[in-house]
Design a protein around this motif. Structure first.
Motif, PDB file in Angstrom:
ATOM      1  N   VAL A   1      84.905  13.031  38.946  1.00  0.00           N
ATOM      2  CA  VAL A   1      84.472  11.800  38.982  1.00  0.00           C
ATOM      3  C   VAL A   1      85.739  11.236  38.520  1.00  0.00           C
ATOM      4  CG1 VAL A   1      82.319  11.868  39.408  1.00  0.00           C
ATOM      5  CG2 VAL A   1      83.236  11.701  37.234  1.00  0.00           C
ATOM      6  N   ILE A   2      86.459  10.097  39.249  1.00  0.00           N
ATOM      7  CA  ILE A   2      87.583   9.209  38.555  1.00  0.00           C
ATOM      8  C   ILE A   2      86.867   7.907  38.590  1.00  0.00           C
ATOM      9  CG2 ILE A   2      90.085   8.575  39.009  1.00  0.00           C
ATOM     10  CD1 ILE A   2      89.586  11.664  38.906  1.00  0.00           C
ATOM     11  N   LEU A   3      86.687   7.512  37.259  1.00  0.00           N
ATOM     12  CA  LEU A   3      86.047   6.058  37.038  1.00  0.00           C
ATOM     13  C   LEU A   3      87.007   4.890  36.509  1.00  0.00           C
ATOM     14  CD1 LEU A   3      82.985   8.031  35.226  1.00  0.00           C
ATOM     15  CD2 LEU A   3      82.906   6.301  37.172  1.00  0.00           C
ATOM     16  N   GLY A   4      86.595   3.901  36.831  1.00  0.00           N
ATOM     17  CA  GLY A   4      87.173   2.722  36.422  1.00  0.00           C
ATOM     18  C   GLY A   4      86.282   1.703  36.502  1.00  0.00           C
ATOM     19  N   GLU A   5      86.275   0.505  35.568  1.00  0.00           N
ATOM     20  CA  GLU A   5      85.266  -0.767  35.248  1.00  0.00           C
ATOM     21  C   GLU A   5      85.101  -1.285  36.956  1.00  0.00           C
ATOM     22  OE1 GLU A   5      83.831  -1.407  33.170  1.00  0.00           O
ATOM     23  OE2 GLU A   5      84.965  -0.995  31.203  1.00  0.00           O
ATOM     24  N   THR A   6      86.280  -1.184  37.580  1.00  0.00           N
ATOM     25  CA  THR A   6      85.992  -1.558  39.172  1.00  0.00           C
ATOM     26  C   THR A   6      86.519  -0.453  40.009  1.00  0.00           C
ATOM     27  OG1 THR A   6      88.298  -2.495  39.210  1.00  0.00           O
ATOM     28  CG2 THR A   6      86.355  -3.918  38.465  1.00  0.00           C
ATOM     29  N   ASP A   7      86.056  -0.637  41.214  1.00  0.00           N
ATOM     30  CA  ASP A   7      86.671   0.419  42.272  1.00  0.00           C
ATOM     31  C   ASP A   7      88.238   0.270  42.235  1.00  0.00           C
ATOM     32  OD1 ASP A   7      84.021   0.927  43.001  1.00  0.00           O
ATOM     33  OD2 ASP A   7      84.040  -0.030  44.903  1.00  0.00           O
ATOM     34  N   ALA A   8      88.752  -0.945  42.354  1.00  0.00           N
ATOM     35  CA  ALA A   8      90.220  -0.779  42.455  1.00  0.00           C
ATOM     36  C   ALA A   8      90.836  -0.138  41.247  1.00  0.00           C
ATOM     37  CB  ALA A   8      90.635  -2.306  42.385  1.00  0.00           C
ATOM     38  N   GLU A   9      90.338  -0.299  39.836  1.00  0.00           N
ATOM     39  CA  GLU A   9      90.927   0.096  38.954  1.00  0.00           C
ATOM     40  C   GLU A   9      90.813   1.888  38.954  1.00  0.00           C
ATOM     41  OE1 GLU A   9      89.936   0.997  34.115  1.00  0.00           O
ATOM     42  OE2 GLU A   9      89.293  -0.961  34.900  1.00  0.00           O
ATOM     43  N   ALA A  10      89.702   2.257  39.539  1.00  0.00           N
ATOM     44  CA  ALA A  10      89.576   3.660  39.574  1.00  0.00           C
ATOM     45  C   ALA A  10      90.268   4.187  40.563  1.00  0.00           C
ATOM     46  CB  ALA A  10      87.879   3.876  40.242  1.00  0.00           C
ATOM     47  N   GLN A  11      90.707   3.547  41.855  1.00  0.00           N
ATOM     48  CA  GLN A  11      91.542   3.916  42.961  1.00  0.00           C
ATOM     49  C   GLN A  11      93.041   3.911  42.297  1.00  0.00           C
ATOM     50  OE1 GLN A  11      90.688   5.030  46.013  1.00  0.00           O
ATOM     51  NE2 GLN A  11      92.672   5.862  45.846  1.00  0.00           N
ATOM     52  N   ARG A  12      93.461   2.829  41.348  1.00  0.00           N
ATOM     53  CA  ARG A  12      94.822   2.900  40.779  1.00  0.00           C
ATOM     54  C   ARG A  12      95.071   4.205  39.770  1.00  0.00           C
ATOM     55  NH1 ARG A  12      96.375   2.612  36.103  1.00  0.00           N
ATOM     56  NH2 ARG A  12      94.360   1.980  35.134  1.00  0.00           N
ATOM     57  N   LYS A  13      93.815   4.525  38.993  1.00  0.00           N
ATOM     58  CA  LYS A  13      93.774   5.735  38.265  1.00  0.00           C
ATOM     59  C   LYS A  13      94.078   7.086  38.961  1.00  0.00           C
ATOM     60  CE  LYS A  13      91.054   5.393  34.721  1.00  0.00           C
ATOM     61  NZ  LYS A  13      89.781   5.477  33.778  1.00  0.00           N
ATOM     62  N   PHE A  14      93.249   7.087  40.262  1.00  0.00           N
ATOM     63  CA  PHE A  14      93.514   8.208  41.000  1.00  0.00           C
ATOM     64  C   PHE A  14      94.990   8.499  41.600  1.00  0.00           C
ATOM     65  CE2 PHE A  14      92.385  10.182  45.412  1.00  0.00           C
ATOM     66  CZ  PHE A  14      92.118  11.522  44.943  1.00  0.00           C
ATOM     67  N   ASN A  15      95.469   7.288  42.063  1.00  0.00           N
ATOM     68  CA  ASN A  15      96.699   7.471  42.720  1.00  0.00           C
ATOM     69  C   ASN A  15      97.507   7.908  41.574  1.00  0.00           C
ATOM     70  OD1 ASN A  15      95.749   6.526  45.164  1.00  0.00           O
ATOM     71  ND2 ASN A  15      96.178   4.296  44.702  1.00  0.00           N
ATOM     72  N   GLU A  16      97.556   7.322  40.493  1.00  0.00           N
ATOM     73  CA  GLU A  16      98.412   7.747  39.220  1.00  0.00           C
ATOM     74  C   GLU A  16      98.199   9.277  38.939  1.00  0.00           C
ATOM     75  OE1 GLU A  16      97.974   7.618  34.516  1.00  0.00           O
ATOM     76  OE2 GLU A  16      97.663   5.732  35.555  1.00  0.00           O
ATOM     77  N   TYR A  17      96.948   9.781  38.983  1.00  0.00           N
ATOM     78  CA  TYR A  17      96.700  11.179  38.742  1.00  0.00           C
ATOM     79  C   TYR A  17      97.405  12.023  39.897  1.00  0.00           C
ATOM     80  CZ  TYR A  17      92.900  10.292  35.505  1.00  0.00           C
ATOM     81  OH  TYR A  17      92.102   9.700  34.323  1.00  0.00           O
ATOM     82  N   ARG A  18      97.452  11.767  41.038  1.00  0.00           N
ATOM     83  CA  ARG A  18      97.909  12.405  42.301  1.00  0.00           C
ATOM     84  C   ARG A  18      99.501  12.794  42.108  1.00  0.00           C
ATOM     85  NH1 ARG A  18      95.729  10.842  48.073  1.00  0.00           N
ATOM     86  NH2 ARG A  18      96.853  12.793  48.363  1.00  0.00           N
ATOM     87  N   LYS A  19      99.830  11.878  41.555  1.00  0.00           N
ATOM     88  CA  LYS A  19     101.536  11.889  41.144  1.00  0.00           C
ATOM     89  C   LYS A  19     101.962  13.207  40.333  1.00  0.00           C
ATOM     90  CE  LYS A  19     102.303   6.811  41.342  1.00  0.00           C
ATOM     91  NZ  LYS A  19     102.690   5.774  40.731  1.00  0.00           N
ATOM     92  N   TYR A  20     100.916  13.545  39.655  1.00  0.00           N
ATOM     93  CA  TYR A  20     101.035  14.683  38.843  1.00  0.00           C
ATOM     94  C   TYR A  20     100.593  16.136  39.184  1.00  0.00           C
ATOM     95  CZ  TYR A  20     102.417  11.404  35.159  1.00  0.00           C
ATOM     96  OH  TYR A  20     103.022  10.268  34.622  1.00  0.00           O
ATOM     97  N   ALA A  21     100.022  16.123  40.446  1.00  0.00           N
ATOM     98  CA  ALA A  21      99.353  17.336  41.004  1.00  0.00           C
ATOM     99  C   ALA A  21     100.463  18.284  41.537  1.00  0.00           C
ATOM    100  CB  ALA A  21      98.335  17.015  42.000  1.00  0.00           C
ATOM    101  N   SER A  22     100.200  19.542  41.262  1.00  0.00           N
ATOM    102  CA  SER A  22     101.140  20.412  41.600  1.00  0.00           C
ATOM    103  C   SER A  22     100.747  21.212  43.028  1.00  0.00           C
ATOM    104  CB  SER A  22     101.409  21.417  40.605  1.00  0.00           C
ATOM    105  OG  SER A  22     102.059  22.539  41.016  1.00  0.00           O
TER     106      SER A  22
END
Length: 465
Positions: free
Chosen positions: A283-304
């Motif tokens: 689960v990738i969580l944020g206070e809002t859907d938009a915040e959670a999506q931003r966090k998910f996009n940030e995470y994906r930049k580091y995926a190998s």
């Protein structure tokens, strides 16, 4: 109907675990896995969130299928280096009061006589908060490094597992009677010898003539977890498991799996509702859907990409390095995790998955689905999956640790509690009791309970030196 949602955290004594490459994220602390401070902080966080347990994965072996060597696994820390999970648990248990601990330990690589003592010791030290995830191992490298010529074939591993459990049940449940240990200072008797019995096991794989070395622990037999997804694995789980763990990427696959295991339990006379089913989820969580999506996009930049292929190749036994990133996945039978190859075709039967798309899916959270959104959105999805699949809860993997777990505790748990679908206090007692058991020990018709009082009282144990 409102059903309680159960949560475990899913971790491993290694770097990155299910999200290869995310160790590079500036907020990730998985590289501190060698420090007890990391594990104590995690345990306290999970207990604050009333998690049922910390489910600790493990492998004995390395992911050396990709390109036929271990280089990619080492380069991306794809579950190597990896340390022993058992040694983490006593410290975490000392620092908590209720949190359960699911230990993954392979019966392929350790004799049941010594293993039974290790688990009894752990059950004593945790005051009955330990579970055992029964695995038979799938990495050929693990078999080779303990001197076996090759990994045992899939169904043969389950034949061995049945006898392994028989030995453990005899040691845990049958060797020492209740009341054997009296600690009587007046008479000088600590243990009544006539109440301790040799198990006299002689089988195809094991010969164990003697007594269990440990006095009975709070649960005797730990809570039994099982994660086999093959037909044989589901039958084994139906017979023995109290909790099942599956990594189903879609509701259709999960619903079928849970139903199959419950049917297998019913066939052997067990109450299928007493088996708790947990699905792998991130689960990738944020206070809002938009915040959670931003966090998910940030995470994906580091995926190998290569790290993900390393894990998939190890799980399936197929070297995906021989295919181009845009080649379409084809079903192949292997002696590794048979169901893993089928996973991607069952997400969407109409879709032909490329190797690149497969790696993108696995890159964060492994085979399990990823829920991205606000606490309200993720809670909606969890309740939907509970309702549609008959699953009881989720093993939550992390993308970034401890951030993913802290977000679950601080954002998701309060939302679930507000909806009345998550506990606000722990139940008392052992892990088995906290998970809904009638008492601390196995009860009939579970096969392990049949080994209690199995041995005749006259089978007195003579002292040796």
């Amino acid at each position: 109907m409102t059903r309680e949602i159960r949560l475990n955290a899913f971790d491993m004594n290694c770097v990155g675990h299910q999200s290869p490459g995310l160790w590079r994220h500036p907020r990730d602390k998985s590289w501190t896995y060698k420090d007890l401070d990391y594990w104590v902080h995690l345990a306290k966080t999970l207990e604050r969130g009333k998690f049922d347990g910390l489910f600790i994965a493990d492998v004995l072996g390395v992911y050396d299928v990709l390109h036929g060597n271990v280089d990619a696994a080492l380069r991306h820390s794809a579950q190597v280096p990896v340390n022993d999970p058992l040694q983490l648990i006593p410290t975490m248990a000392y620092e908590t009061e209720h949190l359960g601990f699911g230990l993954t330990a392979s019966l392929s690589f350790e004799h049941p006589y010594t293993f039974a003592r290790r688990i009894s010791t752990l059950d004593h030290l945790t005051k009955g908060r330990v579970g055992w995830n029964i695995v038979t191992s799938y990495l050929n490298s693990g078999a080779l490094n303990i001197g076996q010529p090759a990994q045992t074939k899939h169904d043969d591993r389950y034949d061995l597992a049945e006898e392994y459990l028989e030995v453990c049940y005899k040691l845990w449940e049958g060797s020492w009677e209740d009341g054997a240990v009296v600690r009587d200072r007046e008479t000088g008797i600590f243990t009544h010898p006539e109440k301790v019995h040799p198990i006299r096991h002689s089988g195809k794989h094991f010969n164990v003539p003697g007594i269990h070395l440990s006095e009975p622990s709070p649960q005797r037999t730990p809570v039994l977890y099982q994660a086999g997804a093959s037909s044989r694995g589901k039958d084994f789980a139906g017979a023995h498991a109290e909790c099942i763990f599956v990594a189903s990427p879609s509701k259709a696959v999960l619903k079928r799996y849970v139903a199959n295991v419950r049917e297998a339990a019913e066939r052997v006379g067990r109450n299928p509702r007493e088996i708790l089913a947990f699905n792998l989820q991130t689960v990738i969580l944020g206070e809002t859907d938009a915040e959670a999506q931003r966090k998910f996009n940030e995470y994906r930049k580091y995926a190998s990409f290569e790290g993900a292929l390393t894990l998939i190749s190890g799980w399936t036994g197929i070297d995906f390095g021989q295919f181009g990133p845009d080649e379409v996945l084809r079903h192949r039978h292997t002696n590794a995790v048979q169901s893993a190859v089928e996973t991607f075709t069952t997400i969407d039967p109409t879709k032909e998955w490329t190797v690149r798309e497969m790696a993108d899916w696995v890159g964060i959270g492994g085979f399990g689905p990823v829920f991205v959104g606000s606490p309200q959105t993720v809670a909606d999805l969890m309740q939907e999956w509970i309702e549609d699949t008959d699953v009881d809860g989720f093993n939550l993997a992390y993308a970034v640790t401890p951030e993913s777990f802290e977000d679950a505790v601080d954002l998701l748990v309060p939302e679930l509690q507000k909806r009345g679908v998550y506990k606000t206090e722990y139940a008392k007692g052992t892990l088995r009791e906290k998970l809904g058991g009638a008492g601390p020990r196995l009860v009939a018709p579970h096969p392990g309970a049949a080994y209690r009082n199995l041995f005749d009282a006259p089978a007195r144990v003579a002292a040796n030196g």
